[in-house]
Write a protein that holds these residues in place. Structure first.
Motif, PDB file in Angstrom:
ATOM      1  N   GLY A 311       0.785  -1.235   0.000  1.00 42.32           N
ATOM      2  CA  GLY A 311       0.000   0.000   0.000  1.00 42.32           C
ATOM      3  C   GLY A 311       0.811   1.276   0.000  1.00 42.32           C
ATOM      4  N   ILE A 312       2.139   1.168   0.072  1.00 41.46           N
ATOM      5  CA  ILE A 312       2.992   2.355   0.100  1.00 41.46           C
ATOM      6  C   ILE A 312       3.555   2.610  -1.306  1.00 41.46           C
ATOM      7  N   THR A 313       3.436   3.853  -1.760  1.00 40.62           N
ATOM      8  CA  THR A 313       3.972   4.252  -3.051  1.00 40.62           C
ATOM      9  C   THR A 313       5.148   5.195  -2.846  1.00 40.62           C
ATOM     10  N   VAL A 314       6.299   4.796  -3.371  1.00 36.93           N
ATOM     11  CA  VAL A 314       7.528   5.585  -3.243  1.00 36.93           C
ATOM     12  C   VAL A 314       8.018   5.941  -4.641  1.00 36.93           C
ATOM     13  N   ARG A 315       8.411   7.183  -4.831  1.00 33.92           N
ATOM     14  CA  ARG A 315       9.065   7.539  -6.089  1.00 33.92           C
ATOM     15  C   ARG A 315      10.278   8.405  -5.808  1.00 33.92           C
ATOM     16  N   GLU A 316      11.114   8.473  -6.814  1.00 30.99           N
ATOM     17  CA  GLU A 316      12.355   9.240  -6.711  1.00 30.99           C
ATOM     18  C   GLU A 316      12.235  10.496  -7.561  1.00 30.99           C
ATOM     19  N   GLN A 317      12.606  11.624  -6.996  1.00 29.08           N
ATOM     20  CA  GLN A 317      12.584  12.884  -7.738  1.00 29.08           C
ATOM     21  C   GLN A 317      13.818  13.688  -7.395  1.00 29.08           C
ATOM     22  N   ASP A 318      14.652  13.908  -8.386  1.00 29.19           N
ATOM     23  CA  ASP A 318      15.892  14.672  -8.194  1.00 29.19           C
ATOM     24  C   ASP A 318      16.725  14.116  -7.051  1.00 29.19           C
ATOM     25  N   GLY A 319      16.757  12.790  -6.955  1.00 31.07           N
ATOM     26  CA  GLY A 319      17.571  12.143  -5.937  1.00 31.07           C
ATOM     27  C   GLY A 319      16.948  12.071  -4.560  1.00 31.07           C
ATOM     28  N   GLU A 320      15.688  12.558  -4.418  1.00 30.71           N
ATOM     29  CA  GLU A 320      14.990  12.519  -3.132  1.00 30.71           C
ATOM     30  C   GLU A 320      13.860  11.505  -3.197  1.00 30.71           C
ATOM     31  N   LEU A 321      13.585  10.832  -2.069  1.00 26.71           N
ATOM     32  CA  LEU A 321      12.474   9.896  -1.982  1.00 26.71           C
ATOM     33  C   LEU A 321      11.210  10.637  -1.582  1.00 26.71           C
ATOM     34  N   LEU A 322      10.125  10.400  -2.336  1.00 24.42           N
ATOM     35  CA  LEU A 322       8.826  11.007  -2.080  1.00 24.42           C
ATOM     36  C   LEU A 322       7.807   9.904  -1.802  1.00 24.42           C
ATOM     37  N   LEU A 323       6.855  10.184  -0.909  1.00 20.02           N
ATOM     38  CA  LEU A 323       5.834   9.216  -0.518  1.00 20.02           C
ATOM     39  C   LEU A 323       4.457   9.780  -0.813  1.00 20.02           C
ATOM     40  N   VAL A 340       3.609  18.424  -0.845  1.00 14.88           N
ATOM     41  CA  VAL A 340       3.185  19.164  -2.042  1.00 14.88           C
ATOM     42  C   VAL A 340       2.408  18.226  -2.962  1.00 14.88           C
ATOM     43  N   ASP A 341       1.160  18.607  -3.298  1.00 15.40           N
ATOM     44  CA  ASP A 341       0.355  17.876  -4.288  1.00 15.40           C
ATOM     45  C   ASP A 341       0.266  16.382  -3.993  1.00 15.40           C
ATOM     46  N   GLY A 342       0.037  16.049  -2.722  1.00 18.37           N
ATOM     47  CA  GLY A 342      -0.162  14.643  -2.366  1.00 18.37           C
ATOM     48  C   GLY A 342       1.113  13.843  -2.173  1.00 18.37           C
ATOM     49  N   TRP A 343       2.260  14.536  -2.149  1.00 22.61           N
ATOM     50  CA  TRP A 343       3.528  13.824  -1.977  1.00 22.61           C
ATOM     51  C   TRP A 343       4.306  14.407  -0.801  1.00 22.61           C
ATOM     52  N   LEU A 344       4.730  13.519   0.085  1.00 21.47           N
ATOM     53  CA  LEU A 344       5.559  13.913   1.218  1.00 21.47           C
ATOM     54  C   LEU A 344       7.019  13.851   0.796  1.00 21.47           C
ATOM     55  N   HIS A 345       7.709  14.968   0.924  1.00 25.95           N
ATOM     56  CA  HIS A 345       9.149  15.015   0.643  1.00 25.95           C
ATOM     57  C   HIS A 345       9.886  14.539   1.890  1.00 25.95           C
ATOM     58  N   THR A 346      10.532  13.398   1.790  1.00 27.65           N
ATOM     59  CA  THR A 346      11.151  12.785   2.969  1.00 27.65           C
ATOM     60  C   THR A 346      12.426  13.485   3.403  1.00 27.65           C
ATOM     61  N   LYS A 347      13.055  14.238   2.505  1.00 34.11           N
ATOM     62  CA  LYS A 347      14.375  14.825   2.741  1.00 34.11           C
ATOM     63  C   LYS A 347      15.456  13.752   2.862  1.00 34.11           C
ATOM     64  N   ASP A 348      15.106  12.538   2.436  1.00 31.02           N
ATOM     65  CA  ASP A 348      16.091  11.455   2.375  1.00 31.02           C
ATOM     66  C   ASP A 348      16.545  11.275   0.936  1.00 31.02           C
ATOM     67  N   ALA A 349      17.852  11.177   0.761  1.00 30.83           N
ATOM     68  CA  ALA A 349      18.385  10.869  -0.556  1.00 30.83           C
ATOM     69  C   ALA A 349      18.189   9.376  -0.815  1.00 30.83           C
ATOM     70  N   GLY A 350      17.857   9.036  -2.053  1.00 25.09           N
ATOM     71  CA  GLY A 350      17.657   7.624  -2.345  1.00 25.09           C
ATOM     72  C   GLY A 350      17.355   7.393  -3.802  1.00 25.09           C
ATOM     73  N   ARG A 351      17.218   6.120  -4.144  1.00 25.16           N
ATOM     74  CA  ARG A 351      16.862   5.762  -5.514  1.00 25.16           C
ATOM     75  C   ARG A 351      15.888   4.597  -5.480  1.00 25.16           C
ATOM     76  N   VAL A 352      15.064   4.513  -6.526  1.00 26.58           N
ATOM     77  CA  VAL A 352      14.078   3.452  -6.683  1.00 26.58           C
ATOM     78  C   VAL A 352      14.403   2.685  -7.950  1.00 26.58           C
ATOM     79  N   ASP A 353      14.625   1.394  -7.827  1.00 28.19           N
ATOM     80  CA  ASP A 353      14.927   0.565  -8.990  1.00 28.19           C
ATOM     81  C   ASP A 353      13.648   0.376  -9.796  1.00 28.19           C
ATOM     82  N   PRO A 354      13.610   0.835 -11.055  1.00 34.21           N
ATOM     83  CA  PRO A 354      12.366   0.767 -11.836  1.00 34.21           C
ATOM     84  C   PRO A 354      11.924  -0.663 -12.146  1.00 34.21           C
ATOM     85  N   GLU A 355      12.833  -1.620 -12.100  1.00 36.74           N
ATOM     86  CA  GLU A 355      12.475  -3.001 -12.435  1.00 36.74           C
ATOM     87  C   GLU A 355      12.025  -3.793 -11.221  1.00 36.74           C
TER      88      GLU A 355
END
Length: 464
Positions: A311-323, A340-355
């Motif tokens: 149930g958790i959706t995580v995406r990467e934006q400019d090197g930051e993890l958003l929830l 912002v716009d339904g996304w919590l900026h975690t202030k954590d650097a990270g990456r999400v493997d698209p596969e």
């Protein structure tokens, strides 16, 4: 985002208190069954209602880990009040400032002077008092928590009953989580999100016995594990891994199933030392006060990556993890860029493997600094320093230059640190200042404090 679970008016009874009367649910020195817990909750509910607490009211609990804490928390929720949690270790100045900010109608504290020592739970008498000028809850949140403040001033974070129940159910869907009839030995604070939801609330819901060791020492923790006949999971933060990994003698703990840690990144050598000593998986959990558990790797298969929880959706934006979140979790004044716009900026650097969908947390976004136009990851510098011989703890920060604080008991090894760093780090990555201190400040959740103002108060190690 989240599950379809909705918390009705009887959510405490349905989610947390249901179960056979004789089922042992808590062990705070002595076993506590559900009938006993329900009786304590009903008694506290009567006291709080007698002070005028009603649905939509507000109460602050400033209690140490104890049966009284659990009973008051569940009682206030049964009434339908909003509960703000304050750590019992706050100073009088910090407590008064928080109460002025929260303005609760009722405050519950310990009537006893608390003994010192590394206690994990207390046997106390609680005292509830109406607070003149207190206001009803201004939001529909069931719980308010103050962030740990490891990098600066705390924020007020609110979570609704729906969000809490959804997180409890999220835990039930995670592979490797403690199962009904098993035990969790909890070292994390029940005031903060890992211990509150991942420890207390999940255990009550799932029929898992929650055990608090007598003291937060390695010997007491391992004794608590050995005392039970059911498969047991240790739940804590990286500090506890280091504590248990420092034990010299191996213990025979056939019922130890795994240890799960939340909080900051665990250094590779610390992980290896723990798994070599205890021969069980070291699970990893990533979460935030704002949303609870975000992702896990309870079998240690993907370290340092984690798989998002159901149930958790995580995406990467400019090197930051958003929830993805349905609403901002912040109450009162907050940084408008955090949600912002339904996304919590975690202030954590990270990456999400698209596969694979695996998430790799790389540390705080503010750990990326520029030195002479060159990018430096302070997490890399900190882990390099912490891995050097004799270093028992380290924090690296930036203030017009890289500064490091380290605990190094051996004077000769301390003197050799700069030379050792020169072999391992490029010149622009090396600390401009290296402070050898007696202890490093930690937050109430066990995280190392990275606020430069606080670090500069750390007591320097006396010269030999």
């Amino acid at each position: 985002m989240g599950t379809a679970t909705t918390a009705g008016p009887d959510w405490v009874d349905d989610t947390l208190l249901a179960g056979p009367d004789d089922q042992i649910c808590l062990s705070f020195g002595t076993p506590i069954d559900r009938a006993t817990l329900r009786a304590h909750v009903a008694q506290r509910q009567e006291v709080l209602a007698g002070l005028g607490l009603r649905r939509g009211g507000s109460v602050v609990l400033q209690l140490p880990p104890s049966l009284a804490y659990v009973a008051n928390l569940l009682a206030a929720w049964r009434i339908g009040a909003q509960v703000a949690l304050l750590d019992h270790r706050l100073t009088a100045f910090e407590s008064d400032r928080a109460l002025d900010r929260l303005a609760p109608q009722v405050v519950v504290r310990s009537a006893d002077k608390l003994p010192g020592g590394l206690r994990a739970f207390y046997d106390i008498t609680d005292a509830a008092q109406a607070r003149p000028g207190g206001r009803p809850a201004g939001t529909d949140h069931a719980v308010l928590q103050l962030s740990s403040g490891s990098t600066g001033p705390s924020k007020v974070i609110g979570r609704t009953a729906d969000a809490l129940v959804a997180e409890v159910h999220r835990y039930t869907q995670i592979d490797g989580i403690s199962l009904p009839g098993e035990r969790i030995v909890l070292m994390a604070s029940v005031v903060h999100v890992l211990g509150l939801v991942g420890g207390l609330m999940y255990s009550l819901h799932a029929g898992v016995e929650l055990v608090l060791p007598e003291r937060l020492t390695a010997d007491a923790i391992l004794k608590a594990v050995a005392a039970g006949a059911a498969p047991t999971t240790l739940l804590g933060v990286p500090f506890h891994i280091e504590l248990l990994g420092s034990v010299n003698e191996a213990r025979h703990l056939p019922m130890l199933k795994r240890m799960t840690t939340g909080g900051e990144l665990v250094r590779a050598e610390v992980s290896r030392r723990f798994t070599d000593r205890y021969n069980v998986p070291l699970g990893n959990m990533y979460g935030m006060t704002e949303i609870g558990v975000i992702g896990t790797d309870l079998f240690g298969e993907h370290r340092p990556s984690i798989l998002p929880a159901p149930g958790i959706t995580v995406r990467e934006q400019d090197g930051e993890l958003l929830l993805a979140m349905p609403a901002s979790p912040y109450v009162g004044l907050s940084d408008p860029t955090r949600f912002v716009d339904g996304w919590l900026h975690t202030k954590d650097a990270g990456r999400v493997d698209p596969e694979t969908g695996l998430v790799t947390v790389l540390g705080r976004l503010d750990s990326q600094v520029s030195v002479g136009g060159l990018k430096v990851d302070l997490t890399e510098v900190e882990h390099t320093l912490a891995a050097l011989p004799g270093v028992e703890g380290a924090v690296v920060v930036f203030d017009n230059g890289i500064e490091a604080y380290a605990i190094v008991p051996d004077a000769d090894l301390a003197a050799a640190l700069e030379g050792e760093l020169a072999h391992r780090l490029a010149p622009f990555k090396r600390p401009r200042e290296l402070h050898i201190v007696e202890q490093l400040p930690r937050t109430a959740t066990g995280k190392l404090v990275r606020d430069r103002t606080v670090l500069r108060t750390a007591e320097p190690k006396p010269a030999p």
